[in-house]
Scaffold this motif. Structure first.
Motif, PDB file in Angstrom:
ATOM      1  N   CYS A   1      18.078  18.681  92.201  1.00  0.00           N
ATOM      2  CA  CYS A   1      18.698  19.085  91.049  1.00  0.00           C
ATOM      3  C   CYS A   1      19.759  20.259  91.224  1.00  0.00           C
ATOM      4  O   CYS A   1      19.661  21.109  90.704  1.00  0.00           O
ATOM      5  CB  CYS A   1      17.690  19.297  89.671  1.00  0.00           C
ATOM      6  SG  CYS A   1      16.417  20.459  89.993  1.00  0.00           S
TER       7      CYS A   1
ATOM      8  N   SER B   1      25.230  20.041  92.434  1.00  0.00           N
ATOM      9  CA  SER B   1      26.335  19.333  92.751  1.00  0.00           C
ATOM     10  C   SER B   1      25.744  17.727  92.678  1.00  0.00           C
ATOM     11  O   SER B   1      24.614  17.454  93.160  1.00  0.00           O
ATOM     12  CB  SER B   1      26.723  19.215  94.423  1.00  0.00           C
ATOM     13  OG  SER B   1      27.438  18.091  95.079  1.00  0.00           O
ATOM     14  N   ASP B   2      26.393  16.909  91.882  1.00  0.00           N
ATOM     15  CA  ASP B   2      25.878  15.279  91.869  1.00  0.00           C
ATOM     16  C   ASP B   2      25.724  14.662  93.377  1.00  0.00           C
ATOM     17  O   ASP B   2      24.863  14.067  93.471  1.00  0.00           O
ATOM     18  CB  ASP B   2      26.919  14.565  90.953  1.00  0.00           C
ATOM     19  CG  ASP B   2      26.620  14.796  89.550  1.00  0.00           C
ATOM     20  OD1 ASP B   2      25.874  15.736  89.082  1.00  0.00           O
ATOM     21  OD2 ASP B   2      27.461  14.350  88.549  1.00  0.00           O
ATOM     22  N   GLU B   3      26.908  14.860  93.917  1.00  0.00           N
ATOM     23  CA  GLU B   3      27.001  14.183  95.543  1.00  0.00           C
ATOM     24  C   GLU B   3      25.739  14.498  96.132  1.00  0.00           C
ATOM     25  O   GLU B   3      25.205  13.810  96.849  1.00  0.00           O
ATOM     26  CB  GLU B   3      28.490  14.630  96.113  1.00  0.00           C
ATOM     27  CG  GLU B   3      29.543  13.819  95.365  1.00  0.00           C
ATOM     28  CD  GLU B   3      29.972  14.691  94.067  1.00  0.00           C
ATOM     29  OE1 GLU B   3      30.759  13.944  93.421  1.00  0.00           O
ATOM     30  OE2 GLU B   3      29.470  15.869  94.015  1.00  0.00           O
TER      31      GLU B   3
ATOM     32  N   ASN C   1      22.864  15.684  95.271  1.00  0.00           N
ATOM     33  CA  ASN C   1      21.793  15.200  94.685  1.00  0.00           C
ATOM     34  C   ASN C   1      21.483  13.821  95.104  1.00  0.00           C
ATOM     35  O   ASN C   1      20.222  13.330  95.323  1.00  0.00           O
ATOM     36  CB  ASN C   1      21.975  15.331  93.008  1.00  0.00           C
ATOM     37  CG  ASN C   1      21.950  16.691  92.662  1.00  0.00           C
ATOM     38  OD1 ASN C   1      21.374  17.811  93.503  1.00  0.00           O
ATOM     39  ND2 ASN C   1      22.285  17.174  91.476  1.00  0.00           N
TER      40      ASN C   1
ATOM     41  N   ARG D   1      19.405  14.435  89.691  1.00  0.00           N
ATOM     42  CA  ARG D   1      20.033  14.766  88.551  1.00  0.00           C
ATOM     43  C   ARG D   1      21.775  14.384  88.709  1.00  0.00           C
ATOM     44  O   ARG D   1      22.345  14.924  89.666  1.00  0.00           O
ATOM     45  CB  ARG D   1      20.055  16.475  88.099  1.00  0.00           C
ATOM     46  CG  ARG D   1      20.946  16.508  86.893  1.00  0.00           C
ATOM     47  CD  ARG D   1      20.617  17.837  86.635  1.00  0.00           C
ATOM     48  NE  ARG D   1      21.252  19.068  87.533  1.00  0.00           N
ATOM     49  CZ  ARG D   1      21.091  20.090  87.345  1.00  0.00           C
ATOM     50  NH1 ARG D   1      20.738  20.768  86.335  1.00  0.00           N
ATOM     51  NH2 ARG D   1      21.543  21.097  88.243  1.00  0.00           N
ATOM     52  N   VAL D   2      22.341  13.632  87.915  1.00  0.00           N
ATOM     53  CA  VAL D   2      23.598  13.204  88.237  1.00  0.00           C
ATOM     54  C   VAL D   2      24.255  13.171  86.773  1.00  0.00           C
ATOM     55  O   VAL D   2      24.086  12.772  85.720  1.00  0.00           O
ATOM     56  CB  VAL D   2      23.622  11.789  88.232  1.00  0.00           C
ATOM     57  CG1 VAL D   2      25.071  11.431  88.513  1.00  0.00           C
ATOM     58  CG2 VAL D   2      22.892  11.400  89.681  1.00  0.00           C
ATOM     59  N   ARG D   3      25.369  14.230  86.629  1.00  0.00           N
ATOM     60  CA  ARG D   3      25.985  14.324  85.258  1.00  0.00           C
ATOM     61  C   ARG D   3      27.170  13.919  85.037  1.00  0.00           C
ATOM     62  O   ARG D   3      27.726  13.773  83.891  1.00  0.00           O
ATOM     63  CB  ARG D   3      26.051  16.035  85.503  1.00  0.00           C
ATOM     64  CG  ARG D   3      24.724  16.765  85.303  1.00  0.00           C
ATOM     65  CD  ARG D   3      24.870  18.348  85.290  1.00  0.00           C
ATOM     66  NE  ARG D   3      25.373  18.684  83.739  1.00  0.00           N
ATOM     67  CZ  ARG D   3      25.379  19.775  83.456  1.00  0.00           C
ATOM     68  NH1 ARG D   3      25.302  20.854  84.152  1.00  0.00           N
ATOM     69  NH2 ARG D   3      25.838  20.078  82.212  1.00  0.00           N
TER      70      ARG D   3
ATOM     71  N   TYR E   1      29.936   8.778  87.197  1.00  0.00           N
ATOM     72  CA  TYR E   1      28.660   8.271  88.212  1.00  0.00           C
ATOM     73  C   TYR E   1      27.764   7.199  87.133  1.00  0.00           C
ATOM     74  O   TYR E   1      26.913   6.338  87.460  1.00  0.00           O
ATOM     75  CB  TYR E   1      27.879   9.237  88.774  1.00  0.00           C
ATOM     76  CG  TYR E   1      28.522   9.728  89.771  1.00  0.00           C
ATOM     77  CD1 TYR E   1      28.834   8.959  90.829  1.00  0.00           C
ATOM     78  CD2 TYR E   1      28.790  11.193  90.211  1.00  0.00           C
ATOM     79  CE1 TYR E   1      29.497   9.434  92.148  1.00  0.00           C
ATOM     80  CE2 TYR E   1      29.255  11.617  91.157  1.00  0.00           C
ATOM     81  CZ  TYR E   1      29.545  10.923  92.162  1.00  0.00           C
ATOM     82  OH  TYR E   1      30.185  11.374  93.371  1.00  0.00           O
TER      83      TYR E   1
ATOM     84  N   ASN F   1      20.491  12.562  83.584  1.00  0.00           N
ATOM     85  CA  ASN F   1      21.873  13.311  83.111  1.00  0.00           C
ATOM     86  C   ASN F   1      21.365  13.985  81.930  1.00  0.00           C
ATOM     87  O   ASN F   1      21.148  13.385  80.642  1.00  0.00           O
ATOM     88  CB  ASN F   1      22.661  12.076  82.858  1.00  0.00           C
ATOM     89  CG  ASN F   1      24.037  12.876  82.376  1.00  0.00           C
ATOM     90  OD1 ASN F   1      24.209  13.873  81.784  1.00  0.00           O
ATOM     91  ND2 ASN F   1      25.045  12.408  82.991  1.00  0.00           N
TER      92      ASN F   1
END
Length: 455
Positions: free
Chosen positions: A72, A75-77, A79, A97-99, A103, A121
């Motif tokens: 978490c 950065s989504d990438e 993660n 965690r991807v926001r 994605y 998310n």
């Protein structure tokens, strides 16, 4: 159980703090050494400084030996990559965690090809909770949650006027076979204790034997108001506002978003075909009046500023809007919220942490769970030998005000507990706890009797 948390932000720290009370071997990893030093001064946790998308770092902490890793970072990438690498190295379960909405449109592909077990998310989770409140009015499944012979129902206090003005002890004289496990009042979910008085505008959550709860439902919920929401104004066109607007628009609502950033407005206009996007300051009362705030069925504040969200929610309530919901991320505002007449206040941090903690605990202990008003969680727990709550009178468990043991299924018996009730192995226990304090439940789960008991 070995757990690693990648990222020492608010969410990572919240989860680590909750797990410290359980039987977990925890590692916290972050690239910021200074932040980790601050954490180590407050929490008894093993910390590692490094870049979690580095295979060298993951191998150095032996990521393959962990039972659960949650990434978490900001950065989504990072993660996605760190969770994927950890899975390939042998970790049993990984979560990320991807926001970014982009994605979110590819979740199945990412899960399959990056071998990620769980993706969360926070913005989508909280928008879904707001949507559920507005569209479904937070009614439970068919108005009733049931587990074997136990039922839980929500009813409006004014539907049973003989309860108004009574405290919990007096409530039991009116309804001896049920227990109040929660009260929703002016945007706050209360775990009732002691001398809490029932007020006319309260929404009550009652637990009891299934047949009695079903009878209550037939008597008091048949005429509950159905959602007739048509017009919604959302202040803040960030990720939460975007997800909520999309959900409400698909439901058939007329939605207006007011967003300050022109660039963000262009993005929203391109992504949301049936939503009116306005560039302006949501705090500008002249603008709100020009956009017919008084005609709205619901008003949602989802900016990145808690103070603005609360102030605007109070303003909307003063304009007579029936449903006002506010996103608030800091616990420090809870005492203020109690004094405001806002219908629902949701914290994305609490909701996300609860989702992760449930996955970490697994099915062996938590049989099922349900969010109540997005602020508390109802859990059905399977009790077993070695748990702290076994064979101790409930009055001696020193339970804090934010948790209540609502009911117990024992064989063919249904028990509405009192202070002398003792939980036995193999009992199925219904627990209600505030999301912001969900970590305390780990103390009840934890083997060996380390709870501080009275007397």
């Amino acid at each position: 159980m070995r757990v690693a948390i990648f990222g020492a932000g608010k969410l990572g720290i919240r989860i680590v703090s909750a797990l410290l009370d359980g039987n977990y071997d925890i590692t916290l990893v972050d690239i910021n050494e200074k932040k980790l030093l601050q954490v180590a001064q407050r929490l008894d946790v093993f910390t590692v400084t490094g870049d979690v998308k580095s295979l060298e770092l993951l191998k150095s902490i032996d990521a393959g030996r962990y039972d659960f890793i949650f990434s978490c970072t900001t950065s989504d990438e990072v993660n996605i990559l760190s969770a994927s690498f950890s899975k390939l190295l042998g970790c049993k379960t990984v979560a990320a965690r991807v926001r970014a909405p982009e994605y979110m449109n590819q979740l199945d592909f990412i899960r399959e090809h990056y071998h990620i077990d769980m993706m969360v998310n926070p913005d989508f989770l909280i928008s879904s909770e707001i949507y559920r409140y507005l569209v479904e009015k937070y009614t439970l499944s068919n108005g009733i949650f049931t587990s074997h012979r136990i039922g839980l129902i929500e009813i409006e206090a004014r539907k049973k006027p003989q309860l108004i003005g009574k405290n919990l002890a007096e409530f039991r004289t009116v309804m001896p076979n049920t227990l109040i496990v929660g009260i929703s009042r002016k945007g706050k979910f209360i775990i009732p204790h002691g001398q809490d008085i029932i007020e006319s505008e309260d929404l009550l959550y009652l637990a009891g034997e299934r047949h009695e709860i079903v009878e209550l439902g037939e008597k008091y919920q048949a005429h509950m108001k159905k959602s007739d929401i048509n017009k919604v104004m959302i202040i803040g066109g960030g990720k939460t506002g975007y997800y909520l607007a999309r959900q409400l628009s698909e439901y058939g609502c007329f939605v207006k978003i007011i967003e300050q950033s022109k660039e963000r407005c262009h993005y929203l206009t391109n992504k949301l075909t049936d939503v009116m996007v306005l560039n302006g300051d949501g705090a500008d009362m002249k603008l709100l009046e020009e956009e017919n705030i008084d005609d709205m069925d619901a008003f949602v504040t989802a900016t990145g500023y808690d103070e603005e969200n609360l102030l605007l929610s109070l303003t909307a309530k003063n304009h007579g809007i029936e449903d006002v919901i506010s996103k608030v991320s800091h616990d420090s505002y809870m005492s203020l919220i109690e004094k405001l007449n806002i219908d629902v206040v949701l914290n994305p941090l609490d909701i996300t942490a609860s989702s992760i903690l449930n996955r970490i605990r697994g099915d062996k202990r938590v049989i099922s769970s349900l969010l109540l008003q997005g602020q508390a969680e109802l859990m059905e727990v399977s009790a077993c030998e070695g748990m702290n709550m076994i064979n101790i009178p409930l009055k001696n468990l020193n339970l804090p005000d934010y948790i209540i043991l609502a009911a117990i299924n024992r064989g063919n018996e249904t028990i509405i507990p009192d202070g002398n009730t003792r939980i036995q192995p193999r009992d199925r226990v219904i627990i209600v706890c505030k999301l912001s304090n969900i970590g305390y439940v780990e103390k009840l789960f934890k083997p060996n009797s380390h709870l501080k008991l009275f007397g």
